[in-house]
Design a protein around this motif. Structure first.
Motif, PDB file in Angstrom:
ATOM      1  N   VAL A 213       0.782  -1.312   0.059  1.00  0.00           N
ATOM      2  CA  VAL A 213       0.029  -0.084  -0.069  1.00  0.00           C
ATOM      3  C   VAL A 213       1.091   1.186  -0.010  1.00  0.00           C
ATOM      4  O   VAL A 213       1.764   1.295   0.803  1.00  0.00           O
ATOM      5  N   ALA A 214       0.712   2.090  -0.719  1.00  0.00           N
ATOM      6  CA  ALA A 214       1.423   3.444  -0.842  1.00  0.00           C
ATOM      7  C   ALA A 214       1.432   4.112   0.454  1.00  0.00           C
ATOM      8  O   ALA A 214       0.444   4.046   1.020  1.00  0.00           O
ATOM      9  N   ARG A 215       2.280   4.478   0.865  1.00  0.00           N
ATOM     10  CA  ARG A 215       2.634   5.114   2.206  1.00  0.00           C
ATOM     11  C   ARG A 215       2.567   6.847   1.912  1.00  0.00           C
ATOM     12  O   ARG A 215       3.114   7.496   1.362  1.00  0.00           O
ATOM     13  N   ASN A 216       1.141   7.435   2.273  1.00  0.00           N
ATOM     14  CA  ASN A 216       0.921   8.821   2.112  1.00  0.00           C
ATOM     15  C   ASN A 216      -0.304   9.144   3.029  1.00  0.00           C
ATOM     16  O   ASN A 216      -0.459   8.269   4.013  1.00  0.00           O
ATOM     17  N   GLU A 217      -0.856  10.301   2.761  1.00  0.00           N
ATOM     18  CA  GLU A 217      -1.851  10.644   3.800  1.00  0.00           C
ATOM     19  C   GLU A 217      -3.041   9.769   3.710  1.00  0.00           C
ATOM     20  O   GLU A 217      -3.973   9.833   4.768  1.00  0.00           O
ATOM     21  N   ASN A 218      -3.138   8.869   2.882  1.00  0.00           N
ATOM     22  CA  ASN A 218      -4.427   7.972   2.826  1.00  0.00           C
ATOM     23  C   ASN A 218      -4.236   6.497   3.430  1.00  0.00           C
ATOM     24  O   ASN A 218      -5.042   5.700   3.553  1.00  0.00           O
ATOM     25  N   SER A 219      -2.700   6.496   4.051  1.00  0.00           N
ATOM     26  CA  SER A 219      -2.496   5.136   4.286  1.00  0.00           C
ATOM     27  C   SER A 219      -3.149   4.499   5.342  1.00  0.00           C
ATOM     28  O   SER A 219      -3.648   3.392   5.086  1.00  0.00           O
ATOM     29  N   GLU A 220      -3.304   5.187   6.373  1.00  0.00           N
ATOM     30  CA  GLU A 220      -3.998   4.614   7.475  1.00  0.00           C
ATOM     31  C   GLU A 220      -5.468   4.088   7.187  1.00  0.00           C
ATOM     32  O   GLU A 220      -5.767   2.729   7.560  1.00  0.00           O
ATOM     33  N   GLN A 221      -6.128   4.737   6.448  1.00  0.00           N
ATOM     34  CA  GLN A 221      -7.504   4.492   6.111  1.00  0.00           C
ATOM     35  C   GLN A 221      -7.663   3.486   5.060  1.00  0.00           C
ATOM     36  O   GLN A 221      -8.463   2.247   5.277  1.00  0.00           O
ATOM     37  N   LEU A 222      -6.778   3.394   4.115  1.00  0.00           N
ATOM     38  CA  LEU A 222      -6.592   2.298   2.815  1.00  0.00           C
ATOM     39  C   LEU A 222      -6.093   1.144   3.556  1.00  0.00           C
ATOM     40  O   LEU A 222      -6.610   0.177   2.850  1.00  0.00           O
ATOM     41  N   LEU A 223      -5.189   1.059   4.544  1.00  0.00           N
ATOM     42  CA  LEU A 223      -4.850  -0.219   5.112  1.00  0.00           C
ATOM     43  C   LEU A 223      -6.064  -0.872   5.765  1.00  0.00           C
ATOM     44  O   LEU A 223      -6.205  -1.986   5.575  1.00  0.00           O
ATOM     45  N   ALA A 224      -6.668  -0.160   6.503  1.00  0.00           N
ATOM     46  CA  ALA A 224      -8.048  -0.517   7.306  1.00  0.00           C
ATOM     47  C   ALA A 224      -8.885  -1.036   6.349  1.00  0.00           C
ATOM     48  O   ALA A 224      -9.523  -2.189   6.184  1.00  0.00           O
ATOM     49  N   ALA A 225      -9.072  -0.484   5.005  1.00  0.00           N
ATOM     50  CA  ALA A 225     -10.369  -0.844   4.108  1.00  0.00           C
ATOM     51  C   ALA A 225      -9.786  -2.148   3.544  1.00  0.00           C
ATOM     52  O   ALA A 225     -10.433  -2.832   3.297  1.00  0.00           O
ATOM     53  N   LEU A 226      -8.426  -2.015   3.057  1.00  0.00           N
ATOM     54  CA  LEU A 226      -7.984  -3.285   2.597  1.00  0.00           C
ATOM     55  C   LEU A 226      -8.217  -4.423   3.401  1.00  0.00           C
ATOM     56  O   LEU A 226      -8.464  -5.669   2.937  1.00  0.00           O
ATOM     57  N   LYS A 227      -7.688  -4.462   4.689  1.00  0.00           N
ATOM     58  CA  LYS A 227      -7.802  -5.726   5.562  1.00  0.00           C
ATOM     59  C   LYS A 227      -9.251  -6.074   5.704  1.00  0.00           C
ATOM     60  O   LYS A 227      -9.674  -7.157   5.606  1.00  0.00           O
ATOM     61  N   GLY A 228     -10.155  -5.072   5.473  1.00  0.00           N
ATOM     62  CA  GLY A 228     -11.688  -5.176   5.740  1.00  0.00           C
ATOM     63  C   GLY A 228     -12.101  -6.035   4.427  1.00  0.00           C
ATOM     64  O   GLY A 228     -12.981  -6.976   4.689  1.00  0.00           O
TER      65      GLY A 228
END
Length: 293
Positions: A236-251
């Motif tokens: 996952v690209a590490r940027n301002e979206n990382s935290e939310q995108l990681l959670a969404a991808l895991k979900g």
């Protein structure tokens, strides 16, 4: 990517979806998970597009057949996008370009069965999605069939550029003393197999699935040894979206695993041997999994 460009992509995706609905019936999309989709960054929700890099590593993981992209990674990419209520914008790229593409903001996520290492955690975050191990792809006609890393000493060995296998070979070479191996990096499995068949290398260390597909296509090849192994991940690209995108991808992954759609994809691509039970997030500061290298 700017919010404006994401909105444009979202409009294009919507128009494309409408155009395709007038033609032959398309493969049915999977049901959206509202819970997973709600975790997405707003900019990606608004765009309706998930930019996905899929390294061209060959069957059974990712390959092109005519104009169609196929393989486990492609199927998982589309399933994740469907689950998040997004349009999958898939780019087939060389494996060695994946992490650089994330850093350059060309993609939101990248497949490629990444082993999670300290070095990779310096530039990207990860969500585990599968498990794998490596084998030496060798010629049946030759006597050289290594089953352990010390057996590479003094031999000509290859691996894919940017892969964990290449890193493993280079580390093992340091234990060979004066009897160093010659290690070659190839842009794709097909290039490595050409080198193996022409005698330029004596073995190629690759993921087990890639080795099996090569054997299916060429009965003169064989797989030797089980090297390393453990969880592999989507980057996952590490940027301002990382935290939310990681959670969404895991979900999304956990939803696909629990619904049974994940196993259907793996069984379709003959990769069920590497099925994961759940998705795990690794980000900057995380302790990587322990692999048996």
């Amino acid at each position: 990517m700017t919010t404006h460009r994401r909105k444009v992509l979202g409009m294009i995706a919507a128009v494309a979806a409408g155009a395709f609905s007038l033609g032959p019936a398309q493969a049915q999309s999977l049901e959206k998970s509202d819970a997973a989709a709600a975790l997405l960054p707003k900019s990606i929700q608004d765009a309706g597009v998930l930019r996905i890099a899929v390294p061209d590593v060959g069957k059974p993981l990712a390959y092109k057949e005519g104009d169609a992209l196929k393989g486990m990674d492609v199927d998982l990419a589309n399933a994740v996008a469907d689950t998040l209520g997004l349009k999958a914008e898939i780019s087939l790229i060389p494996f060695s370009a994946a992490l650089a593409g994330l850093q350059a903001n060309k993609y939101d996520i990248s497949y490629g069965e990444f082993y999670v290492t300290e070095e990779r955690l310096k530039v990207a975050d990860f969500v585990t999605s599968w498990q794998d191990y490596s084998s030496f792809l060798v010629s049946k006609a030759k006597d050289y069939k290594p089953t352990a890393l010390p057996e590479i000493c003094g031999h000509q060995i290859g691996a894919m550029a940017g892969s964990a296998e290449l890193e493993t070979l280079n580390k093992a070479a340091g234990e060979c003393g004066d009897n160093k191996p010659t290690i070659s990096a190839f842009p794709s499995i097909s290039n490595a197999i050409l080198a193996l068949n022409s005698g330029r290398v004596e073995g190629v260390l690759i993921n087990r699935g890639g080795a099996q597909e090569a054997i299916n296509l060429d009965s003169g090849l064989d797989a030797s040894g089980e090297i390393g192994g453990g969880p592999t991940a989507t980057a996952v690209a590490r940027n301002e979206n990382s935290e939310q995108l990681l959670a969404a991808l895991k979900g999304a992954y956990d939803h696909l695993i629990q619904s049974g759609e994940y196993m259907k994809i793996l069984e379709k691509n003959d990769t069920a041997y590497g099925a994961a039970k759940e998705a795990v997030i690794y980000k900057e500061g995380s302790t990587p999994p322990k692999y048996g290298f």
